[in-house]
Every structure is written in structure tokens, then in C-alpha cells.
Motif scaffolding. Structure first.
Motif, short mmCIF file in Angstrom:
data_model
loop_
_atom_site.label_atom_id
_atom_site.label_comp_id
_atom_site.label_asym_id
_atom_site.label_seq_id
_atom_site.Cartn_x
_atom_site.Cartn_y
_atom_site.Cartn_z
N GLU A 1 38.57 49.36 60.66
CA GLU A 1 39.92 50.64 60.86
C GLU A 1 38.64 51.52 59.86
N ARG A 2 39.69 52.81 60.22
CA ARG A 2 38.94 54.20 59.99
C ARG A 2 39.81 54.24 58.85
N SER A 3 39.98 54.83 58.12
CA SER A 3 41.23 55.67 57.49
C SER A 3 41.36 57.54 57.79
N VAL A 4 42.24 57.83 57.63
CA VAL A 4 42.26 59.17 58.40
C VAL A 4 41.12 60.58 57.41
N GLU A 5 41.52 59.72 56.50
CA GLU A 5 40.02 60.79 54.82
C GLU A 5 39.20 60.51 55.32
N GLU A 6 38.63 58.74 55.97
CA GLU A 6 37.52 59.04 56.51
C GLU A 6 37.14 59.60 58.14
N ILE A 7 38.20 59.39 58.72
CA ILE A 7 37.55 60.09 60.06
C ILE A 7 37.17 61.92 59.51
N LEU A 8 38.14 62.53 58.84
CA LEU A 8 38.00 63.81 58.71
C LEU A 8 36.94 64.50 57.73
N ASP A 9 36.19 62.98 57.12
CA ASP A 9 35.02 63.24 57.10
C ASP A 9 33.69 63.12 57.59
N SER A 10 34.19 62.65 59.10
CA SER A 10 33.26 62.28 59.90
C SER A 10 32.62 63.69 60.63
N PRO A 11 31.33 63.64 60.34
CA PRO A 11 30.71 64.92 61.12
C PRO A 11 30.97 65.55 62.46
N MET A 12 31.08 66.75 61.84
CA MET A 12 31.80 68.01 63.38
C MET A 12 30.58 67.88 64.21
N VAL A 13 31.12 67.31 65.58
CA VAL A 13 30.68 67.23 66.70
C VAL A 13 30.46 68.85 67.98
N CYS A 14 31.62 69.10 68.10
CA CYS A 14 32.54 70.10 68.98
C CYS A 14 33.23 70.29 68.63
N TRP A 15 33.95 72.14 67.83
CA TRP A 15 34.79 71.65 67.60
C TRP A 15 36.09 71.79 68.71
N PRO A 16 37.15 70.52 68.35
CA PRO A 16 37.60 70.65 66.80
C PRO A 16 36.99 68.94 66.61
N LEU A 17 35.80 68.69 67.39
CA LEU A 17 35.56 66.52 68.14
C LEU A 17 34.65 67.01 66.83
N ARG A 18 35.21 65.50 65.88
CA ARG A 18 34.59 65.02 64.86
C ARG A 18 33.97 63.88 65.47
N ARG A 19 32.94 63.27 65.00
CA ARG A 19 32.49 62.02 65.78
C ARG A 19 32.72 60.92 65.11
N ALA A 20 34.06 60.96 65.00
CA ALA A 20 35.36 59.70 64.47
C ALA A 20 36.70 60.35 65.70
N MET A 21 36.42 61.41 66.07
CA MET A 21 37.49 61.50 67.16
C MET A 21 36.80 60.96 68.62
N THR A 22 35.68 60.81 68.70
CA THR A 22 34.59 61.61 70.03
C THR A 22 34.56 59.53 70.28
N CYS A 23 34.71 58.97 71.55
CA CYS A 23 33.91 57.62 72.26
C CYS A 23 32.82 57.99 72.08
N PRO A 24 31.55 56.23 71.91
CA PRO A 24 30.88 56.15 72.43
C PRO A 24 30.71 56.12 72.81
N VAL A 25 29.73 55.43 73.78
CA VAL A 25 28.96 55.48 75.40
C VAL A 25 28.66 53.60 74.38
N SER A 26 29.33 52.83 75.65
CA SER A 26 29.71 51.20 75.46
C SER A 26 29.31 50.76 76.65
N SER A 27 28.91 49.54 76.45
CA SER A 27 28.89 48.24 77.63
C SER A 27 29.88 47.12 77.30
N GLY A 28 29.97 46.79 78.44
CA GLY A 28 31.53 45.27 79.18
C GLY A 28 32.00 46.00 80.02
N SER A 29 32.16 44.79 80.64
CA SER A 29 33.32 44.88 81.92
C SER A 29 34.04 43.76 82.43
#
Length: 389
Positions: free
Chosen positions: A188-216
Motif C-alpha cells: 500500500e501507498r498513501s496519497v502523501e507518499e504518492i505525491l512525494d514520489s519523483p516527478m517523471v513527466c508532468w503530471p506523472l509522478r513515479r508512483a503514478m506510472t507503471c513499472p515494467v514487469s514480468s509475468g504471464s
């Protein structure tokens, strides 16, 4: 001739394989074998009963153009046709549509849809993602992150949605992912933690952007006769369809998903859906960038254009809301290649079977699933599933 079609089995690779694609605990072949074997076992179907396989992939991500080489690793021998389905990130959903069409037509009785992890055959995924756009006109400014940022910033401008709204949607997904053993980001991540994550490209912060994952993931789709024979609780495909846009994106505005709106209107008309917010019990949408989930609420008719912020603020799409959305954690928490689009459908199926574990929505009987992909949303695909024919 048209027959009723149902999903009778769902399978994933091992939970530990849903991680950073560079750290996967299973090879691509092991993931395929595990996911398909689990789906067949879940469906009470033998490999010899399978008439066709839909292999869903993006060739450049997968690192192969010879899908017939997957026959043996999928455990289906050498006499089963393999149909390659490639509609960008939407391919897993498109594979379900292809399986439905073949089975409804009477051509096949049992089909396996396989959604690959996609990224583990390349040295680095990001440069491949950056080749989506037109090389002459768009590639210098439309990379993977810009595909999320451009529509998101445009949507915020016209809708009045705030960063706090985006963070609330993201936090909802993280809460759900914490209950999903197949989520890459499973804390889990709180709203505050998400807003504190680094900005990647406005308005997307890292916690608002998907990872690159494995899995089938794999899904077994069957005719009505087979479905009623092998399962007491098959999940029926009420309606399924897709749409596509042009590859070149220069003429579009980036504040909404109008093609998805057209598709949903068509699907709802065919399925006699008048009030999607009221008639669906659960939904899964494709949300690699968290503002997309709000845009999808509107394009899917859950509210009027520009009004998704009120669904968020009122908790309508939370686990205890009127329509829980992305109780798996969505693509935001597990961007497992083409598996991610197949998983949107698989997760709805598990919910309607009552087999979604800790993420189960009580009493779910009708569900909506959506997948998105290719250059700035070139493809959309959606399906309606039900426990009743």
C-alpha cells in the motif's frame, strides 16, 4: 451459426515471476508452461482437448517473429494451430476476442489464449517502447512516458482534476494490489507518499506510472457444450469488441479517449446496457498511467465527461463503493507486457467465479474489462462478462 461462449479457466505463472522483468524467477518458457498448465487444470481440460491457441504478443518486445516455436513450450504438441495476435498492448484482450469469434462460429470448441510477459527478450525495454511513434514526425517527442503525460495533462486542464485526485486513484490501486499475489507492486501507498514520489513527466509522478514487469497469463475459452460440461460456474462472454485509430497521432487532441467512447456505446447497445455504473458489479481498466483510469471512467460511461473526479472523491470505485474498479491493482501495479491486457479480462472472470481470493468483490455477477495499447491508444478493446447466459 453463433454459439454462446464462456471462459472456463484462468492461469498465471508463479506469483514470484510478477516482478521487475530483469529479475524474473522464471524464464519465458517456464512462465508459458506454468500459466497454460494452470489454466488447463483450472478448466478441467486436457491439452489434447485444445483446438487452437491464440499467442498474444508485440513482436518487437517479445524478440520473436516465429510464434510456432512456442508450440512445444505451451505443451500442446505439434498439431494445434497457433494464431499470432498483435495489437500492441491490447493484444491480450484482442486474443480473447479472436478466441470468442472462432468458438462462436463453430470452428473450434476449446481455445487457449496466452498473454506473454513480452519484455524479457530485449536488453532494455525503454528504447523499444520509444519506437512506437512515427519516426519522422513524432519520435523526438512521443516516447513511452510522453504517451502517458500528453493525454494526462490535457485531461487535467479540461476536467479540473487535481494532483490529489490522481493520487487518490493511485492509492486505491495500491491498496488493491496489496491483496493480489500476482501484483508486482504489492504494498500500500498513501496519497502523501504518492505525491512525494519523483516527478517523471508532468503530471506523472513515479508512483503514478507503471513499472515494467514480468509475468504471464493464460485463459481457456470454450463453447457452451464444453463449458457446461467442465464447470459449474463458467463465465459467459456477453459482448466483446474492439476499435482502432490511425497510427499517426498528430491530428488528435489529448484530453480524452473518444475512440473508447464510441466503442463503449456500441458494446452497450449490443448488450442492452443502459446504466453501466449501476449494472456492472466490478470492472478492470487499463491504467498504466493513473490519469487514464479517470479518463476511462468517462469514456466507459460511468459518469459524464469531466466528472470522474467526483467518482474519485466520493469513493464510488473503491473496494466498498458502488462499482469497484481495478481490484487487482491494475496495470499501474503490474505492467506485465501482454499479460497485463489479458489480466484485465482474467481478473474479471475470477471475480465472477468467486475465486479472486483476498481481492474478491462479494456477489459479483456482471463485469466489464478494457485493454488499451499501441501508439497513444491506437487500439481499445473491451468485453462484458456475466455469470448468466
Amino acid at each position: 451459426m453463433s454459439r454462446d461462449v464462456a471462459v472456463v479457466g484462468v492461469g498465471y505463472s508463479e506469483p514470484e515471476s510478477f516482478t521487475d522483468y530483469r529479475l524474473s524467477t522464471q524464464t519465458k518458457e517456464e512462465q508459458a508452461f506454468t500459466a497454460v498448465s494452470n489454466a488447463l487444470e483450472h478448466a478441467s481440460v486436457e491439452a489434447d482437448d485444445v483446438d487452437a491457441t491464440m499467442f498474444c504478443t508485440v513482436d518487437g518486445f517479445e524478440g520473436t517473429f516465429r510464434v510456432e516455436r512456442t508450440l512445444e513450450v505451451l505443451g500442446l504438441g505439434n498439431d494445434v494451430p497457433v494464431l499470432s495476435v498483435n495489437t500492441g498492448g491490447t493484444a491480450g484482450g484482442s486474443g480473447v476476442k479472436v478466441a470468442h469469434e472462432y468458438i462462436a462460429s463453430g470452428k473450434y470448441d476449446v481455445a487457449v489464449v496466452y498473454g506473454s510477459p513480452s519484455f524479457d527478450s530485449v536488453v532494455e525495454a525503454q528504447p523499444v517502447m520509444n519506437t512506437n511513434a512515427d519516426p519522422q514526425f513524432e519520435r523526438n517527442f512521443v516516447t513511452a512516458i510522453q504517451m502517458g503525460a500528453l493525454p494526462s495533462s490535457g485531461y487535467m486542464e479540461i476536467s479540473g482534476a487535481t494532483e490529489e485526485d490522481l493520487a487518490e486513484v493511485a492509492a486505491k490501486n495500491y491498496r488493491a494490489a496489496a491483496r493480489n499475489p500476482y501484483a508486482h507492486r504489492n504494498e500500500e501507498r498513501s496519497v502523501e507518499e504518492i505525491l512525494d514520489s519523483p516527478m517523471v513527466c508532468w503530471p506523472l509522478r513515479r508512483a503514478m506510472t507503471c513499472p515494467v514487469s514480468s509475468g504471464s497469463a493464460a485463459m481457456v475459452v470454450a463453447s457452451e457444450d464444453v463449458a457446461t460440461e467442465v464447470r459449474d460456474n463458467p463465465v459467459w462472454i456477453d459482448e466483446i469488441d474492439s476499435t482502432s485509430n490511425t497510427f499517426w497521432t498528430g491530428y488528435r487532441t489529448y484530453d480524452w479517449f473518444p475512440k473508447l467512447k464510441e466503442l463503449s456505446d456500441q458494446v452497450y447497445e449490443n448488450a442492452d446496457i443502459d446504466d453501466p455504473l449501476e449494472e456492472f458489479d466490478v470492472a478492470e481498466t487499463f491504467n498504466p498511467y493513473i490519469p487514464f483510469e479517470m479518463m476511462e471512467y468517462e469514456a466507459l460511461g460511468l459518469c459524464e465527461k469531466g466528472e470522474a473526479k467526483h467518482l474519485v472523491r466520493d469513493g464510488v470505485t473503491d473496494a466498498d463503493g458502488d462499482l469497484p474498479v481495478n481490484m487487482s491493482g491494475g496495470t499501474l501495479c503490474t505492467n506485465s507486457g501482454i499479460c497485463a491486457s489479458l489480466s484485465r479480462h482474467s481478473e474479471v472472470v475470477l471475480q465472477l467465479m468467486g475465486e479472486a481470493g483476498d481481492r474478491q468483490v462479494e456477489g459479483a455477477e456482471k463485469g466489464l474489462s478494457h485493454s488499451w495499447g499501441a501508439n497513444l491508444g491506437q487500439f481499445h478493446q473491451m468485453a462484458i462478462f456475466s455469470t448468466e447466459r
